[in-house]
Design an enzyme around this catalytic site. Structure first.
Site, mmCIF file in Angstrom:
data_model
loop_
_atom_site.group_PDB
_atom_site.id
_atom_site.type_symbol
_atom_site.label_atom_id
_atom_site.label_comp_id
_atom_site.label_asym_id
_atom_site.label_seq_id
_atom_site.Cartn_x
_atom_site.Cartn_y
_atom_site.Cartn_z
ATOM 1 N N ASP A 84 0.829 -1.200 0.000
ATOM 2 C CA ASP A 84 0.000 0.000 0.000
ATOM 3 C C ASP A 84 0.863 1.249 0.000
ATOM 4 O O ASP A 84 1.485 1.584 1.012
ATOM 5 C CB ASP A 84 -0.917 -0.026 1.229
ATOM 6 C CG ASP A 84 -1.884 1.138 1.262
ATOM 7 O OD1 ASP A 84 -2.056 1.795 0.220
ATOM 8 O OD2 ASP A 84 -2.476 1.386 2.327
ATOM 9 N N ASP A 279 -2.099 5.452 -5.184
ATOM 10 C CA ASP A 279 -2.297 4.515 -4.080
ATOM 11 C C ASP A 279 -2.484 3.090 -4.579
ATOM 12 O O ASP A 279 -3.532 2.733 -5.113
ATOM 13 C CB ASP A 279 -3.532 4.965 -3.290
ATOM 14 C CG ASP A 279 -3.728 4.187 -2.002
ATOM 15 O OD1 ASP A 279 -3.004 3.200 -1.792
ATOM 16 O OD2 ASP A 279 -4.595 4.577 -1.209
#
Length: 473
Positions: A84, A279
């Site tokens: 992430d 992201d």
């Protein structure tokens, strides 16, 4: 520095750029390379972390997410964590949370002789899930690199919701670093001398590729075309702090796949620029409706006014069209097949369109922190996160490249990213539009039957939502 002329294939976009052309500082660059595994249409808690107490994202629909196999503790305990770039901490979970559908493996502190307790003040907050527990240190192995005493969180209980799997956050947040110091992965690797600077490159590759790659401390020129264009990260804290790795996004272009490009940027005052986070923990793209509306109209996309989820005819997977995301004078084009995925509600002929406009993205500047360019965008981009200089560098991905690796080390200090140049944020993209946005600008694929999306009913809190048809071909 050298001045060269650059043409971005296949769109023949040319510009003059100043490059930082540096050779590797040694025959063996200090890098840590790691392959990422792909899982498609998965539910994961990291998809929910962008909400607030009142606003949330439905994570059950989406494309592909990317995972890394690491080990933690002595003896090693295998953990499969989602990678992430939108968060900064490694969050593991103890079996005490009792989730039946939890994937990725649990961490047992009592079974590790190298475990060290720090504090019981860990809170991992998500829109519909809050896990609480401890901060700890232990030995973490990532590829061929061993990180003794790496700091991470352990979730022992959930206040609400349910976790999906461990999350390996590799970005930075001055909010988090204020309490834990430079203990997060890229900084800790630098502190240990494994890499020269807290920086890494992400290459997710094509949507059909089984793996992507993560390169700490370096760039691989075989995985992108042209040069890397660098943008400063935008501070987003209340006092100018950097809480997320955001960059300004300036406009949208549509390539119809048959030789024409049109400017789809909403010219209404205040529509652009938009600060976005790149992201890898999100399987979708989240934009405000003002930014996405021309895309919806062109491709006959339907959207839900409350949830923001979008739907389209599955024939778009066969379209040669692509959408360009402009960052100053640099544009990254994303093919349509990366933006369309089967509808998880299994409506015949209907697919999810992965540019969503969640309700939180339409309520004003107070929630601008939640605009994201997730994996559908990142699969078409090669991205370098330079945390030391607070910059992100972008180039068009060389998807499915079979060229030999050309790895260059990222060094500490300014101009540390090789083969890069600074983006002119005030300059327009070097694109000459040759078409006009309309519902007929992009032709339907031959032989593809159109199916009208008739909507779905979703429960948002205690309210039934209504599907809004943006346009009809």
């Amino acid at each position: 520095m050298a001045l060269i002329k650059l043409c971005l294939v296949p769109f023949l976009i040319c510009s003059s750029v100043a490059l930082h052309l540096r050779q590797p500082v040694s025959s063996e660059p200090k890098v840590i390379s790691y392959n990422l595994d792909v899982e498609r249409n998965t539910k994961h808690s990291a998809l929910e972390k962008r909400g607030t107490d009142d606003l949330s994202i439905n994570p059950a629909r989406g494309g592909a997410l990317y995972f890394a196999n690491i080990t933690v503790g002595t003896p090693p305990q295998p953990i499969r964590a989602q990678v992430d770039t939108g968060s900064s901490q490694l969050i593991l979970y103890d079996a005490a949370i009792g989730e039946d559908d939890f994937t990725g493996g649990f961490y047992d502190a009592n079974s590790s002789s190298s475990y060290h307790y720090i504090a019981s003040n860990m809170t991992a907050e998500y829109a519909s899930d809050t896990a609480v527990g401890d901060y700890a240190r232990d030995t973490v192995t990532i590829g061929h690199a061993t990180l003794p005493d790496l700091v991470f969180g352990i979730g022992y209980d959930e206040v609400n919701g349910s976790a999906g799997s461990p999350t390996w956050g590799i970005s930075f947040s001055e909010e988090d670093m204020g309490s834990l110091g430079e203990s997060f992965t890229p900084y800790y690797m630098t502190k240990l001398g494994l890499i020269s600077a807290p920086a890494y490159s992400l290459w997710l590759n094509d949507i059909d590729a089984p793996t992507g790659s993560l390169l700490f401390g370096g760039v691989d020129k075989s995985q992108y075309t042209g040069v890397l264009s660098s943008l400063p990260i935008v501070p987003d804290g209340p006092h100018g702090e950097y809480f997320h790795a955001k960059i300004p996004f300036n406009g949208i272009y549509i390539n119809n796949g048959i030789g024409s490009i049109a400017n789809a940027t909403n010219t209404t005052a205040g529509s652009f620029p938009i600060n976005v986070t790149l992201d890898s923990g999100a399987g979708q793209i989240y934009l405000p409706l003002r930014a996405a509306q021309n895309i919806y109209e062109t491709f006959n996309v339907s959207y839900n006014a409350n949830s923001g989820l979008a739907s389209c005819d599955c024939s778009l997977t066969h379209s040669n069209a692509s959408i360009g995301f402009a960052f100053g004078d640099t544009t990254i084009f994303v093919p349509m097949r990366s933006l369309v995925t089967p509808d998880s509600s299994y409506v015949t002929g209907t697919c999810d369109f992965l540019i969503w406009t969640p309700v939180f993205a339409n309520v004003g500047p107070s929630v601008e922190g939640f605009y994201l360019l997730g994996d559908p965008f990142l699969r078409s981009a090669y991205v370098v996160y330079d945390l030391e200089n607070k910059e992100i560098s972008l180039a068009q991905s060389a998807v499915n490249s079979t060229a030999p690796s050309q790895i260059f080390e990222i060094t500490s200090g300014t101009d540390g990213v090789p083969n890069s140049r600074n983006i002119s944020q005030t300059a327009l993209p070097s694109i000459t539009p040759s078409g006009t946005i309309s519902p007929t600008f992009v032709p339907k694929p031959n032989g593809a039957a159109a199916s009208e999306f008739r909507g779905w009913i979703m429960m948002v809190g205690a309210m039934l939502s209504t599907t809004v048809m943006v346009s009809q071909l």
